[in-house]
Design an enzyme around this catalytic site. Structure first.
Site, PDB file in Angstrom:
ATOM      1  N   SER A   1       5.709   1.255  16.873  1.00 49.55           N
ATOM      2  CA  SER A   1       4.336   1.810  16.028  1.00 49.55           C
ATOM      3  C   SER A   1       4.293   2.803  17.102  1.00 49.55           C
ATOM      4  O   SER A   1       4.433   3.491  18.298  1.00 49.55           O
ATOM      5  CB  SER A   1       2.832   1.578  16.259  1.00 49.55           C
TER       6      SER A   1
ATOM      7  N   LYS B   1       8.997   3.528   4.548  1.00 50.96           N
ATOM      8  CA  LYS B   1       7.974   2.707   4.192  1.00 50.96           C
ATOM      9  C   LYS B   1       6.102   2.961   4.129  1.00 50.96           C
ATOM     10  O   LYS B   1       5.935   4.067   4.051  1.00 50.96           O
ATOM     11  CB  LYS B   1       7.718   1.974   6.106  1.00 50.96           C
TER      12      LYS B   1
ATOM     13  N   THR C   1       6.942   6.323   8.057  1.00 49.84           N
ATOM     14  CA  THR C   1       5.193   5.580   7.682  1.00 49.84           C
ATOM     15  C   THR C   1       4.927   6.761   6.276  1.00 49.84           C
ATOM     16  O   THR C   1       4.415   8.347   7.261  1.00 49.84           O
ATOM     17  CB  THR C   1       4.675   5.436   8.196  1.00 49.84           C
TER      18      THR C   1
ATOM     19  N   TYR D   1       5.063   8.699  11.986  1.00 50.47           N
ATOM     20  CA  TYR D   1       4.308   9.246  11.638  1.00 50.47           C
ATOM     21  C   TYR D   1       4.367  10.808  11.501  1.00 50.47           C
ATOM     22  O   TYR D   1       5.143  11.661  12.756  1.00 50.47           O
ATOM     23  CB  TYR D   1       2.820   9.263  11.630  1.00 50.47           C
TER      24      TYR D   1
ATOM     25  N   HIS E   1       0.847  -1.306   3.930  1.00 49.79           N
ATOM     26  CA  HIS E   1      -0.139  -1.239   4.887  1.00 49.79           C
ATOM     27  C   HIS E   1      -1.095  -2.468   4.792  1.00 49.79           C
ATOM     28  O   HIS E   1      -1.831  -1.740   5.504  1.00 49.79           O
ATOM     29  CB  HIS E   1      -0.158   0.806   4.066  1.00 49.79           C
TER      30      HIS E   1
HETATM   31  C1  LIG Z   1      -3.442  -3.837  13.034  1.00 51.15           C
HETATM   32  C2  LIG Z   1      -2.073  -2.856  12.577  1.00 51.15           C
HETATM   33  C3  LIG Z   1      -1.748  -1.729  12.701  1.00 51.15           C
HETATM   34  C4  LIG Z   1      -1.423  -1.137  11.639  1.00 51.15           C
HETATM   35  N1  LIG Z   1      -0.693   0.316  12.757  1.00 51.15           N
HETATM   36  C5  LIG Z   1       1.060   0.828  11.646  1.00 51.15           C
HETATM   37  C6  LIG Z   1       0.640   1.435  12.521  1.00 51.15           C
HETATM   38  O1  LIG Z   1       1.106   2.561  13.406  1.00 51.15           O
HETATM   39  N2  LIG Z   1       2.185   2.556  10.654  1.00 51.15           N
HETATM   40  C7  LIG Z   1       2.650   2.196  10.166  1.00 51.15           C
HETATM   41  O2  LIG Z   1       3.711   2.252   9.138  1.00 51.15           O
HETATM   42  N3  LIG Z   1       1.477   0.689   9.730  1.00 51.15           N
HETATM   43  C8  LIG Z   1       0.911   0.428   9.918  1.00 51.15           C
HETATM   44  N4  LIG Z   1       0.332  -0.618  10.189  1.00 51.15           N
HETATM   45  C9  LIG Z   1       0.619  -1.489   8.935  1.00 51.15           C
HETATM   46  C10 LIG Z   1       1.808  -3.064   9.226  1.00 51.15           C
HETATM   47  O3  LIG Z   1       2.808  -2.221   9.957  1.00 51.15           O
HETATM   48  C11 LIG Z   1       1.742  -3.809   7.828  1.00 51.15           C
HETATM   49  O4  LIG Z   1       2.555  -3.018   7.033  1.00 51.15           O
HETATM   50  C12 LIG Z   1       1.291  -4.028   7.833  1.00 51.15           C
HETATM   51  O5  LIG Z   1      -0.292  -4.731   8.585  1.00 51.15           O
HETATM   52  C13 LIG Z   1       1.595  -6.017   6.278  1.00 51.15           C
HETATM   53  O6  LIG Z   1       0.920  -6.908   6.213  1.00 51.15           O
HETATM   54  P1  LIG Z   1       0.200  -7.707   6.800  1.00 51.15           P
HETATM   55  O7  LIG Z   1      -0.530  -7.827   8.133  1.00 51.15           O
HETATM   56  O8  LIG Z   1      -0.093  -8.833   5.773  1.00 51.15           O
HETATM   57  O9  LIG Z   1       1.868  -8.894   7.431  1.00 51.15           O
HETATM   58  C14 LIG Z   1      -0.419  -1.795  10.657  1.00 51.15           C
HETATM   59  C15 LIG Z   1      -1.264  -2.879  10.797  1.00 51.15           C
HETATM   60  C16 LIG Z   1      -1.951  -3.568  11.175  1.00 51.15           C
HETATM   61  C17 LIG Z   1      -2.373  -4.539  10.640  1.00 51.15           C
END
Ligand SMILES: Cc1cc2nc3c(=O)[nH]c(=O)nc-3n(C[C@H](O)[C@H](O)[C@H](O)COP(=O)(O)O)c2cc1C
Length: 354
Positions: A109, A228, A159, A133, A252
């Protein structure tokens, strides 16, 4: 709990909740608003019914797949999640090492306090992509892109589903207070001040991004760009026209806009719209090998998992991330054997009951 005792993610999640600080747990777990979509993602995969085939040759099972030209042995990727120092002292370095040990793609990330160069050292030869981002300063973004290429990141994941932060009452009540040494060191320009749910950023469009930005990035990146956060076939087609080589169907993890469609609802539509012109991946609620099999059957080339690696990370660092990925991979192999699916190419839509 010893990490090797991880037999299902329910127990691991409980253990993770026990070892995390309350703000870290809330940051990891929360969804937006009423938190409808986050659990619905998982329920949607679960409610699809498999139609297993019998009497197929399943002694040898091949789970290898090529991701934008790089062959990997598993279609399970570590999705981009921010701030790994909240979960383990080694932060993203531990995640990179755990993913590499499991042979899985790690999507790092933008939001995190570890330099891309340090993740490259920790991840060694392991496959890695970087999530971005869109940043306002193109010169600074260009410099970061050059560093990514030099550090062996093979694709850029843009994203696009979070131009403004979502709202989480839970995270508002139990906020992450970031210390100055834990800022997003790879983010060109202004780092996120406190948390993705920072109330002081109300109304600010943090990451305005449009198709022109995507076109610019696709030309400038030097590595393939994956978009994404797509939930519609028509958007996926426009992304590909603007230069994307891959699309991640994602809401997300339900963290920014609540009550959306689930990703299981729309993966087929997006895969069909893209017509093989780009690679299509999916995330959101993937917790079982059967979930992965269903996602692949409906047109995904690979899946990403968000929260589960963070549970493993918090319980046992790199070994925990590795254990999560290997456990999920084992479940996938078992599901493939039990459904008469010896290779990922055999994961076709007829496996799902309509
Ligand atoms: C704690 C956390 C931080 C996240 N940070 C980002 C991020 O920095 N960038 C991003 O594109 N998605 C981020 N996401 C989304 C994840 O990439 C992903 O789309 C999502 O967690 C998938 O669902 P799941 O947790 O049910 O597997 C984050 C998700 C979580 C749980």
């Amino acid at each position: 709990m010893r990490i090797m005792d991880c037999v299902d993610f329910d127990a691991l999640e409980q253990e993770a909740r026990r070892v995390m600080t309350p703000p870290a747990w809330v940051f990891c777990d929360t969804g937006a608003d009423d938190e409808i979509t986050a659990p619905e993602n998982a329920r949607a995969w679960r409610s699809l019914k498999l139609r297993p085939r019998v009497l197929r040759d399943i002694v040898d099972v091949d789970t290898s797949v090529s991701l934008l030209g790089r062959k990997v042995n598993t279609p399970i990727m570590v999705g981009p999640t921010g701030r790994h120092h909240l979960f383990h002292k080694d932060g993203e370095r531990a995640t990179a090492a755990g993913a590499a040990a499991a042979g899985a793609m790690y999507v790092m990330s933008t939001s995190g306090a570890t330099l891309v160069e340090d993740v490259a050292i920790a991840g060694g030869d392991g496959p890695r992509w970087f999530q971005l981002y869109m940043q306002p300063d193109r010169d600074e973004t260009g410099k970061l892109l050059d560093r990514l290429v030099a550090s062996g990141f093979k694709a850029l994941v843009l994203t696009v589903d979070q131009p403004v932060p979502g709202w989480s009452p839970r995270a508002y009540r139990v906020p992450v207070i970031a210390s100055p040494d834990r800022r997003s060191v790879n983010m060109p320009g202004q780092p996120i001040a406190r948390t993705a749910y920072d109330p002081t950023r109300k109304g600010i469009v943090m990451f305005p991004t449009n198709f022109k930005d995507l076109e610019w990035l696709a030309k400038r990146a030097g590595i393939p760009v994956v978009v994404k956060g797509v939930l519609r076939g028509d958007d996926a087609v426009r992304c590909v026209e603007a230069g994307a080589k891959g699309v991640i169907v994602s809401n997300h993890g339900g963290r920014h806009i609540d009550t959306t469609v689930t990703t299981a609802d729309v993966i087929s539509e997006v895969a069909q719209a893209v017509k093989g012109k780009a690679e299509v991946y999916v995330d959101g609620g993937i917790r079982r090998g059967t979930d992965i099999l269903k996602a692949l059957a409906l047109g995904a080339r690979a899946v990403l998992v968000g929260r589960p690696p963070l549970w493993g990370l918090s319980v046992a660092g790199a070994a925990g991330v590795q254990a999560v990925l290997e456990h999920l991979h084992e479940e996938l192999v078992r599901a493939m054997r039990l459904s008469g699916t010896p290779s990922l190419a055999d994961a076709t839509p007829d496996l799902i009951f309509k």
